[in-house]
Design an enzyme around this catalytic site. Structure first.
Site, PDB file in Angstrom:
ATOM      1  N   ARG A 377       0.817  -1.226   0.000  1.00  0.00           N
ATOM      2  CA  ARG A 377       0.000   0.000   0.000  1.00  0.00           C
ATOM      3  C   ARG A 377       0.846   1.270   0.000  1.00  0.00           C
ATOM      4  NH1 ARG A 377      -2.833  -3.365  -1.440  1.00  0.00           N
ATOM      5  NH2 ARG A 377      -4.945  -3.879  -0.807  1.00  0.00           N
ATOM      6  N   PHE A 378       2.124   1.161  -0.381  1.00  0.00           N
ATOM      7  CA  PHE A 378       2.997   2.330  -0.437  1.00  0.00           C
ATOM      8  C   PHE A 378       3.004   2.825  -1.888  1.00  0.00           C
ATOM      9  CE2 PHE A 378       6.817   4.417   1.628  1.00  0.00           C
ATOM     10  CZ  PHE A 378       6.096   4.840   2.728  1.00  0.00           C
TER      11      PHE A 378
END
Length: 399
Positions: A377-378
């Protein structure tokens, strides 16, 4: 004649092994078909033949199409997104053959389906030898092609994250076959545990183009090359006078330096909301490439000439549908809607004029954000904002 118990399949964290396991099960069913050819003339549709026919039917009706979808919707698009050089050339030549095989095998299966159904029900004992031979030969060569080229390419090119993505998609596809009533609440609770880790590409603020419309064009062309499902589909979000938002999917019909254009009924809900508030947001989501583009700006109507030109370019039936439907207005029944269409078709002739209540909208972008999925989720987010002089600034946003 046929072992009805299935071998234990590998876990979905080994998606290529799962696909090869599917091939093993297909080969068993093909062998059963060939045994049926020799069994039926001597024994007829006895219990053994009926069970074998039912097993083949069950597999090719319920499981084989999932294997095709794994390849069409996930494996091949993912390979197209990462293959380069000789791999890309090989894939460009081979992928259309594989997809055509699927269509041909589906057509061949229809020829066998009726015969196997009659055998399974004990109503007949006839099985076409030529149909079985064509089906077996096509499936066998198809699987050999995939095992010798496609599977090794995927094992070589896919990262662990991409393997996990492929496995998760295959697992979800099989889970969608059916959920018992007692499990529906558990499924709802399990939504929070659904996760997909991204990792196909990255987005660097020093590598993107200065003009966001050129950057969008580049991404759109890549979506076309990857055969993304309906790359021109976008969400249009509007806000009514009472402040309540609504959204729907439409198809972008043109994009250029002026903005993003779509066509609709000017009496529809979205058109009425745009009349009250002419600011809107668009969203393109290309899951196969793990990308989305968010666009915000002011909306205006296209000129009558532009709407006329596009209307004339549409297929006749689409023009008649646009004329016959008062989009978003209630109607008593489907039959009434069809009657409206038939009335318009009789009256309009072969070259109907564009009705005044139908035409185009163009969103003039003021803010465009490009989003590239990344691991854990970066994600990468690069946003462009239009300045008063018409130039664009760009900066990275935190995920």
């Amino acid at each position: 004649m046929n072992n009805l118990l299935h071998d234990a399949a590998p876990d979905f964290d080994q998606p290529i092994a799962v696909l090869k396991h599917c091939h093993g099960r297909i080969r068993k069913q093909l062998a059963t078909l060939e045994k049926l050819l020799s069994h039926l003339p001597e024994h007829g549709a006895d219990e053994q033949a009926r069970q074998a026919a039912a097993a083949v039917l069950k597999y090719f009706e319920k499981a084989a199409h999932l294997h095709h979808e794994d390849e069409e919707q996930d494996l091949i698009p993912m390979l197209r997104a990462v293959a380069q050089g000789e791999d890309a050339a090989t894939l460009q030549a081979l992928a259309p053959v594989i997809l055509q095989d699927h269509k041909d095998m589906d057509a061949m299966w229809q020829d066998l389906h009726e015969q196997l159904t009659a055998i399974a029900e004990g109503a007949a004992a006839v099985l076409s030898a030529s149909a079985v031979q064509r089906f077996v030969q096509r499936y066998t060569s198809h699987m050999e092609r995939e095992e010798s080229v496609i599977a090794p390419m995927a094992l070589r090119l896919f990262s662990p994250a991409q393997m996990a993505q492929l496995g998760a998609a295959m697992q979800r596809r099989r889970a969608q076959l059916g959920v018992p009533e007692s499990n529906k609440a558990a499924v709802g609770q399990a939504v929070a545990d659904l996760r997909k880790d991204y990792g196909q590409a990255s987005l660097n603020e020093h590598e993107v183009l200065d003009d966001p419309m050129l950057q969008f064009t580049q991404w759109f062309e890549q979506a076309l090359k990857a055969e993304v499902n309906e790359p021109n589909a976008m969400t249009v979000a509007t806000v009514a006078a009472n402040g309540r938002p609504s959204s729907r999917i439409v198809l972008v019909k043109q994009f250029d330096e002026r903005g993003f254009t779509w066509y609709t009924n000017y009496d529809s809900r979205k058109a009425q909301e745009l009349a009250d508030n002419n600011f809107a947001a668009l969203l393109f989501f290309w899951s196969e490439l793990e990308r989305q583009v968010r666009i915000e700006g002011r909306v205006e109507r296209t000129s009558d000439d532009e709407s006329d030109r596009y209307f004339r370019s549409r297929p006749l039936k689409s023009r008649l549908s646009a004329t016959a439907s008062r989009q978003s207005a209630p109607i008593a029944s489907r039959a009434a809607l069809e009657e409206n269409y038939e009335t318009v078709a009789r009256q309009a002739g072969e070259d109907p004029l564009r009705p005044a209540y139908w035409g185009g909208f163009r969103l003039i972008p003021e803010r465009i954000e490009f989003w590239q999925g990344r691991r854990s989720r970066f994600h990468d987010r690069i946003v462009y904002e239009r300045q008063a002089d018409g130039s664009w600034t760009r900066q990275r946003l935190q995920p």
